[in-house]
Write an enzyme that holds these catalytic residues in place. Structure first.
Site, PDB file in Angstrom:
ATOM      1  N   LYS A 252      49.573 -17.571-158.131  1.00 57.55           N
ATOM      2  CA  LYS A 252      49.582 -16.979-156.789  1.00 57.55           C
ATOM      3  C   LYS A 252      49.076 -17.999-155.776  1.00 57.55           C
ATOM      4  O   LYS A 252      48.494 -19.025-156.135  1.00 57.55           O
ATOM      5  CB  LYS A 252      48.710 -15.722-156.762  1.00 57.55           C
TER       6      LYS A 252
ATOM      7  N   ARG B 158      37.879  -2.647-155.505  1.00 59.36           N
ATOM      8  CA  ARG B 158      38.884  -3.238-154.637  1.00 59.36           C
ATOM      9  C   ARG B 158      40.203  -2.495-154.829  1.00 59.36           C
ATOM     10  O   ARG B 158      40.700  -1.841-153.933  1.00 59.36           O
ATOM     11  CB  ARG B 158      39.029  -4.735-154.937  1.00 59.36           C
TER      12      ARG B 158
ATOM     13  N   TYR C 216      36.361 -35.398-129.728  1.00 60.94           N
ATOM     14  CA  TYR C 216      36.189 -34.360-128.719  1.00 60.94           C
ATOM     15  C   TYR C 216      34.712 -34.051-128.481  1.00 60.94           C
ATOM     16  O   TYR C 216      33.883 -34.147-129.393  1.00 60.94           O
ATOM     17  CB  TYR C 216      36.889 -33.076-129.165  1.00 60.94           C
TER      18      TYR C 216
ATOM     19  N   MET D 198      42.893 -31.680-134.933  1.00 63.67           N
ATOM     20  CA  MET D 198      43.918 -30.902-135.617  1.00 63.67           C
ATOM     21  C   MET D 198      44.653 -31.737-136.673  1.00 63.67           C
ATOM     22  O   MET D 198      44.875 -31.283-137.799  1.00 63.67           O
ATOM     23  CB  MET D 198      44.933 -30.349-134.618  1.00 63.67           C
TER      24      MET D 198
END
Length: 830
Positions: free
Chosen positions: A496, A597, A725, A774
């Site tokens: 998964k 859950r 930044y 980023m």
């Protein structure tokens, strides 16, 4: 006939076997097979049914018989011979020992120099370099890749035939008493002990014991080559008394060495090495500057002197040594192709290995091989390329692109779509690359053909950050967990979340090839992707959404049912699809035992049993639950309560349902810590990737993943200037920074900026400075010898992902699953 054919009478005597065979059969054996998945041809093939902790070759006899194999070495008297009337069986006590006995006998037929190599590191490099150095004037047989195990060594020696003038075999061991068996198989006349270190030390009580065990390979050699500077190695060699019974050839800085190394002068990427041999100065130059390559090259130098090469020949050939590709890579290509790159050497044995890997890839129906001339094979051209053509046809290759004059001369042998070019340049200039689409493409070429140029053209262009997945390590981890299981316990592998960031169908392909029993995905879309990629294993879908039940039915995916609402959605889909009565939908029932859950509570079981019994189109395949803290000793009492509750709930279901079902509860951590709860199946997840909080387990696992980027630009930053930044980092002194191509859009945590984590360049830390951007970030490389384009590791074998997760105050699961899909995935086999 080059390879000896063995008769039934000879094999019976060599294997010390009982022969059961039809009277009319005249047995002739020329090939041996130990893995049914690597079947090539049936004629004259003898299959050894090897038995391991988790697998048994006897299970595959029926399938091989259907494919035409008629000769089998067996040890299990109880397996069924029904329908095998034309088969011949050699019954032995131990099929592995029988394989080694046959290889040892075969080795004894040849009176040629045989070089045996062992040590902690460098075995394969030394073997391959010796082949490069000596094959111009000798027909040499050598171990394929790293075939140095109890099984790999016999398979290597079996290659020997009447054409060969020398053999080079490597041997590796993982525990005491193994090397004696390999010595009888290899029977080396010249020995090379490369070095000694901590690699593969788990099975030995001390380094001295490991050295002593490895030395058993050399008890009958004419000459043993070793490095005099390795004092631990030298001490054990002297202590064993082995020097009293054989000749040695030592090299090192010590003046008593046979080859005394007096200078190593590194000049850029090359190294000049001066030494004294038989009171005369000699020198070589190699195109490498790292310590390991220098050591390996001197071993080769010593071996060539022992064999009798003249100093001027050695010097001339050493300068032309080429790197050895220790891995086979798979990556995304243009036009939705998959590229398998093994473009550093080309011989028949390595071609067979590469094609076996290609066979594991099911995402494309069409398979293309780009193959150069096979150099220095020692075979007649017609025989060689006839065998290559037969091999490609047997492996289902749809197209061959041959590059080189020799392979082009024999184009007529290849009965498939084909193109031939005299050189790589001609191929690049004249071949329509756009015609390669939706295919798996194997690049297999000798180094002089420069197939790396083709690789650059065909691979998908993505940015410079690469997520590498070591498939060999993943399979080692799988086999470690297998060794912990009872023989009948099945394995469900979790793929998964894009296989924890590692790539869904790429991981599923390798797991399917290595015979896991089940796969599990989070959502139906992931399961459909696996089916479209040719995955045939049963697949459990853990979070079935309402829209997806039709998809699951269409693609034979098996939903987890954890609530009556999910059961309602399943029954609605069954009615809608008008399924035949003999094809019920397999489901997996999730039970609530403490996670709170998902799952049916124990108070709901009576109604659940009634609902399932009322619908004959539902078949319960398994019942399972989820442990809350199997990796935490502080929660062991709670884990045992969960196990007990799961057993009692499962017993109630078993009593109320008409069909038997599998039970599974344990995850990777639970396999090691709660063996009593293995039940019918276990679920392996993060452990496959080499991650475990259980210290004993972690020591036995290999790191599977690494995240690598590179330096885009170097800058000097002066006192008072800021980086990144928000001016969150202001330097107090002059520093050098490197901008690297990885940022938070690639999955990097922003909190790791401003000195909270370091990347690694050539084994040295480089802390992140300033805020992470980023698409990139900046690291401090002051004092490091770096240049633009150098590799930078976020995590790797030496600095695993657990270091990053600890710095980010999270778990490795999150780190791996966050890695963006824009990051190129590269899969490799060692």
């Amino acid at each position: 006939m080059l390879h000896k054919q063995y008769s039934g009478e000879e094999l019976t005597e060599i294997l010390k076997a009982k022969l059961y065979s039809p009277e009319s059969v005249s047995i002739k054996v020329e090939d041996i097979l130990i893995d049914s998945r690597r079947f090539i041809r049936s004629a004259n093939t003898l299959f050894f049914a090897l038995k391991g902790v988790r697998n048994d070759g006897h299970k595959y006899i029926q399938d091989l018989y259907r494919k035409g194999v008629r000769y089998f070495v067996v040890s299990d008297r109880n397996f069924s011979v029904s329908g095998l009337e034309k088969a011949s069986f050699f019954e032995v006590t131990d099929t592995l020992r029988a394989l080694q006995q046959l290889a040892a006998y075969h080795r004894g037929l040849f009176d040629i120099p045989v070089v045996g190599i062992t040590g902690s590191n460098g075995k394969t490099i030394v073997k391959e370099w010796l082949f490069q150095l000596m094959s111009p004037d000798r027909k040499i047989v050598r171990s394929p890749k790293s075939y140095n195990s109890q099984i790999g060594v016999p398979l290597s020696v079996w290659q020997m035939n009447s054409r060969h003038e020398m053999a080079i075999f490597e041997a590796g061991i993982s525990r005491p008493d193994e090397m004696e068996h390999l010595q009888t198989v290899i029977q080396p006349t010249v020995g090379i002990f490369t070095n000694i270190g901590e690699a593969h030390s788990e099975g030995f009580i001390s380094l001295a014991q490991k050295v002593g065990e490895k030395l058993k390979l050399f008890t009958r050699v004419n000459t043993l080559i070793y490095n005099n500077d390795q004092k631990e190695l030298l001490g054990v060699i002297i202590g064993t008394g082995i020097l009293e019974n054989l000749n040695t050839f030592s090299w090192g800085a010590d003046e008593n060495s046979d080859l005394q190394v007096v200078e190593k002068q590194i000049q850029g990427a090359s190294t000049k090495i001066r030494a004294i041999y038989q009171e005369k100065e000699q020198a070589i130059e190699i195109p490498f500057s790292d310590a390991a390559s220098i050591e390996n090259a001197i071993h080769c130098w010593a071996a060539m002197l022992v064999v009798g090469y003249a100093p001027e020949v050695i010097s001339k050939r050493m300068v032309s040594l080429t790197p050895i590709a220790m891995r086979l890579e798979q990556k995304e290509g243009v036009n939705n192709c998959t590229i398998i790159n093994d473009a550093y050497n080309s011989d028949y044995n390595s071609l067979t290995i590469a094609l076996d890997f290609m066979q594991q890839q099911n995402q494309h129906k069409e398979k293309v091989v780009v193959l150069s001339d096979i150099l220095q094979s020692g075979r007649d051209e017609e025989e060689l390329y006839g065998n290559v053509a037969g091999l490609l046809k047997q492996k289902g290759i749809s197209r061959i692109i041959g590059i080189g004059n020799a392979i082009s001369r024999h184009a007529g042998f290849f009965d498939m779509e084909k193109d031939f070019f005299p050189t790589t340049r001609d191929f690049i200039a004249g071949f329509p690359m756009a015609s390669l689409r939706n295919q798996t493409i194997l690049l297999k070429g000798a180094r002089i053909f420069e197939f790396e140029r083709i690789n650059r053209l065909l691979q998908q262009k993505v940015h410079e950050t690469v997520f590498e997945v070591n498939l060999s390590a993943l399979i080692d981890n799988l086999n470690f967990f297998r060794s912990k299981l009872k023989p009948k316990t099945k394995i469900m592998a979790m793929v998964k979340a894009f296989s924890y960031g590692s790539g869904s169908f790429e991981i599923a392909n390798i797991l399917q090839f290595h015979r896991v029993d089940y796969l599990a995905v989070a959502y139906a879309d992931e399961g459909v992707e696996l089916r479209n990629a040719g995955i045939r294993l049963p697949v459990m879908v853990m979070n079935p959404e309402e829209y997806a039940f039709d998809l699951m039915i269409k693609h034979q995916l098996e939903p987890e049912i954890f609530s009556f609402r999910a059961l309602d959605m399943l029954e609605k889909a069954i009615r809608k699809n008008h399924l035949p009565q003999n094809k019920p939908i397999k489901i997996h029932l999730k039970l609530e035992t403490g996670m709170h859950r998902l799952g049916f509570d124990k108070t709901e079981l009576t109604e659940l049993i009634s609902r399932i019994n009322a619908n004959p189109m539902i078949y319960v395949q398994s019942v399972f639950s989820h442990l809350v803290g199997s990796d935490k000793p502080s929660l062991d009492d709670f884990t045992r309560e969960q196990i007990a509750l799961f057993q009692s709930m499962s017993q109630k279901l078993s009593a109320g349902l008409p069909q038997p079902f599998m039970m599974h509860l344990l995850n990777s951590a639970g396999i090691s810590r709660f063996p009593e709860a293995q039940f019918d199946m276990v679920r392996m997840g993060i452990g496959l990737y080499g991650i475990s909080s259980h210290s004993e387990t972690a020591r036995n696992l290999r790191s599977v993943t690494s995240l690598r980027t590179e330096i885009t630009e170097l800058k000097k930053v002066f006192p008072g200037e800021s980086v990144g930044y928000n001016r969150s980092f202001v330097t107090k002194s002059e520093i050098q920074i490197a901008t690297v191509s990885v940022g938070y859009a690639d999955g990097l945590f922003r909190m790791l900026g401003n000195g909270n984590f370091s990347f690694w360049i050539s084994g040295k830390p480089a802390p992140i400075v300033g805020d992470i951007c980023m698409d990139m970030c900046m690291i401090d490389v002051t004092g490091l010898d770096v240049k633009e384009g150098d590799a930078v590791f976020v995590f790797n074998d030496e600095h695993p992902v657990t270091e990053l997760s600890a710095a980010a105050r999270t778990i490795p699961y999150e780190v791996l699953s966050r890695i963006s899909r824009r990051v190129k995935r590269v899969y490799f086999h060692e």
